[in-house]
Write a protein that holds these residues in place. Structure first.
Motif, PDB file in Angstrom:
ATOM      1  N   ASN A 283      34.675  37.146  28.490  1.00 29.26           N
ATOM      2  CA  ASN A 283      34.501  36.601  27.135  1.00 29.26           C
ATOM      3  C   ASN A 283      34.020  37.673  26.159  1.00 29.26           C
ATOM      4  OD1 ASN A 283      35.372  34.031  27.888  1.00 29.26           O
ATOM      5  ND2 ASN A 283      33.324  33.433  28.528  1.00 29.26           N
ATOM      6  N   GLY A 284      34.606  38.873  26.274  1.00 27.70           N
ATOM      7  CA  GLY A 284      34.335  39.951  25.341  1.00 27.70           C
ATOM      8  C   GLY A 284      33.141  40.836  25.674  1.00 27.70           C
TER       9      GLY A 284
ATOM     10  N   VAL B 145      34.160  31.889  36.901  1.00 23.44           N
ATOM     11  CA  VAL B 145      35.043  31.868  35.739  1.00 23.44           C
ATOM     12  C   VAL B 145      35.633  30.468  35.642  1.00 23.44           C
ATOM     13  CG1 VAL B 145      37.066  32.927  34.697  1.00 23.44           C
ATOM     14  CG2 VAL B 145      35.518  34.321  36.079  1.00 23.44           C
ATOM     15  N   ARG B 146      35.564  29.893  34.442  1.00 18.71           N
ATOM     16  CA  ARG B 146      35.986  28.502  34.236  1.00 18.71           C
ATOM     17  C   ARG B 146      37.045  28.403  33.127  1.00 18.71           C
ATOM     18  NH1 ARG B 146      32.046  25.503  36.954  1.00 18.71           N
ATOM     19  NH2 ARG B 146      30.121  26.647  37.328  1.00 18.71           N
ATOM     20  N   VAL B 147      37.594  27.203  32.965  1.00 17.88           N
ATOM     21  CA  VAL B 147      38.604  26.943  31.937  1.00 17.88           C
ATOM     22  C   VAL B 147      38.071  27.371  30.563  1.00 17.88           C
ATOM     23  CG1 VAL B 147      39.871  25.117  30.729  1.00 17.88           C
ATOM     24  CG2 VAL B 147      39.708  25.073  33.220  1.00 17.88           C
ATOM     25  N   GLY B 148      38.903  28.078  29.823  1.00 16.86           N
ATOM     26  CA  GLY B 148      38.543  28.539  28.488  1.00 16.86           C
ATOM     27  C   GLY B 148      38.019  29.963  28.455  1.00 16.86           C
TER      28      GLY B 148
ATOM     29  N   GLU C 148      44.580  41.197  29.917  1.00 10.78           N
ATOM     30  CA  GLU C 148      43.706  40.091  29.562  1.00 10.78           C
ATOM     31  C   GLU C 148      44.297  38.794  30.104  1.00 10.78           C
ATOM     32  OE1 GLU C 148      41.147  39.929  25.647  1.00 10.78           O
ATOM     33  OE2 GLU C 148      43.167  39.216  25.256  1.00 10.78           O
ATOM     34  N   VAL C 149      43.420  37.915  30.583  1.00  8.93           N
ATOM     35  CA  VAL C 149      43.874  36.620  31.084  1.00  8.93           C
ATOM     36  C   VAL C 149      42.966  35.520  30.551  1.00  8.93           C
ATOM     37  CG1 VAL C 149      42.548  36.780  33.258  1.00  8.93           C
ATOM     38  CG2 VAL C 149      44.542  35.293  33.136  1.00  8.93           C
ATOM     39  N   LYS C 150      43.589  34.429  30.131  1.00 11.17           N
ATOM     40  CA  LYS C 150      42.842  33.245  29.692  1.00 11.17           C
ATOM     41  C   LYS C 150      42.979  32.192  30.774  1.00 11.17           C
ATOM     42  CE  LYS C 150      42.072  29.912  26.124  1.00 11.17           C
ATOM     43  NZ  LYS C 150      42.069  29.666  24.703  1.00 11.17           N
ATOM     44  N   ILE C 151      41.863  31.585  31.132  1.00  5.15           N
ATOM     45  CA  ILE C 151      41.858  30.558  32.167  1.00  5.15           C
ATOM     46  C   ILE C 151      42.181  29.214  31.517  1.00  5.15           C
ATOM     47  CG2 ILE C 151      40.530  29.521  34.051  1.00  5.15           C
ATOM     48  CD1 ILE C 151      40.989  32.631  34.213  1.00  5.15           C
ATOM     49  N   ILE C 152      43.200  28.563  32.052  1.00  6.67           N
ATOM     50  CA  ILE C 152      43.599  27.252  31.505  1.00  6.67           C
ATOM     51  C   ILE C 152      43.536  26.183  32.574  1.00  6.67           C
ATOM     52  CG2 ILE C 152      45.014  28.186  29.663  1.00  6.67           C
ATOM     53  CD1 ILE C 152      47.479  27.609  31.408  1.00  6.67           C
TER      54      ILE C 152
ATOM     55  N   LYS D 160      42.749  25.720  39.619  1.00  2.00           N
ATOM     56  CA  LYS D 160      43.037  24.560  40.465  1.00  2.00           C
ATOM     57  C   LYS D 160      41.767  23.801  40.874  1.00  2.00           C
ATOM     58  CE  LYS D 160      47.555  25.624  41.731  1.00  2.00           C
ATOM     59  NZ  LYS D 160      47.985  26.145  40.482  1.00  2.00           N
ATOM     60  N   GLY D 161      40.604  24.294  40.498  1.00  4.35           N
ATOM     61  CA  GLY D 161      39.342  23.639  40.818  1.00  4.35           C
ATOM     62  C   GLY D 161      38.401  23.766  39.633  1.00  4.35           C
ATOM     63  N   ASP D 162      37.100  23.738  39.906  1.00  8.26           N
ATOM     64  CA  ASP D 162      36.110  23.865  38.837  1.00  8.26           C
ATOM     65  C   ASP D 162      35.966  25.300  38.343  1.00  8.26           C
ATOM     66  OD1 ASP D 162      35.538  21.155  38.939  1.00  8.26           O
ATOM     67  OD2 ASP D 162      33.891  21.404  40.362  1.00  8.26           O
ATOM     68  N   PHE D 163      36.143  26.272  39.261  1.00  3.46           N
ATOM     69  CA  PHE D 163      35.956  27.673  38.903  1.00  3.46           C
ATOM     70  C   PHE D 163      36.642  28.579  39.923  1.00  3.46           C
ATOM     71  CE2 PHE D 163      32.518  26.673  41.806  1.00  3.46           C
ATOM     72  CZ  PHE D 163      32.477  27.777  42.640  1.00  3.46           C
TER      73      PHE D 163
END
Length: 68
Positions: free
Chosen positions: A41-42, A52-55, A64-68, A7-10
């Motif tokens: 990121n692995g 933590v940012r988008v992608g 595991e979770v991906k930030i979108i 919902k924000g930058d990070f």
């Protein structure tokens, strides 16, 4: 793999662990990061305040979770 909509930058790594209900409280979140149980990121990352940012992809304890 789960997704988390930012919902924000990070979001800080320990906050993400709490929001995803992967840990019970903040102290536990800090402990699992300090012990090297979280991958960012692995790669294992020991920074509790990591932004933590988008992608980005975060994994812990078989989840595991991906930030979108």
């Amino acid at each position: 793999m789960q997704t988390f909509t930012l919902k924000g930058d990070f979001i800080q790594l320990i906050q993400l662990l709490k929001v995803m209900n992967w840990v019970e409280h903040g102290a536990m979140a800090q402990w699992v990061v300090e012990e090297g149980l979280v991958r960012y990121n692995g790669e294992i990352d020991y920074r509790k305040r990591l932004k933590v940012r988008v992608g980005d992809i975060v994994s812990f304890d078989g989840q595991e979770v991906k930030i979108i």
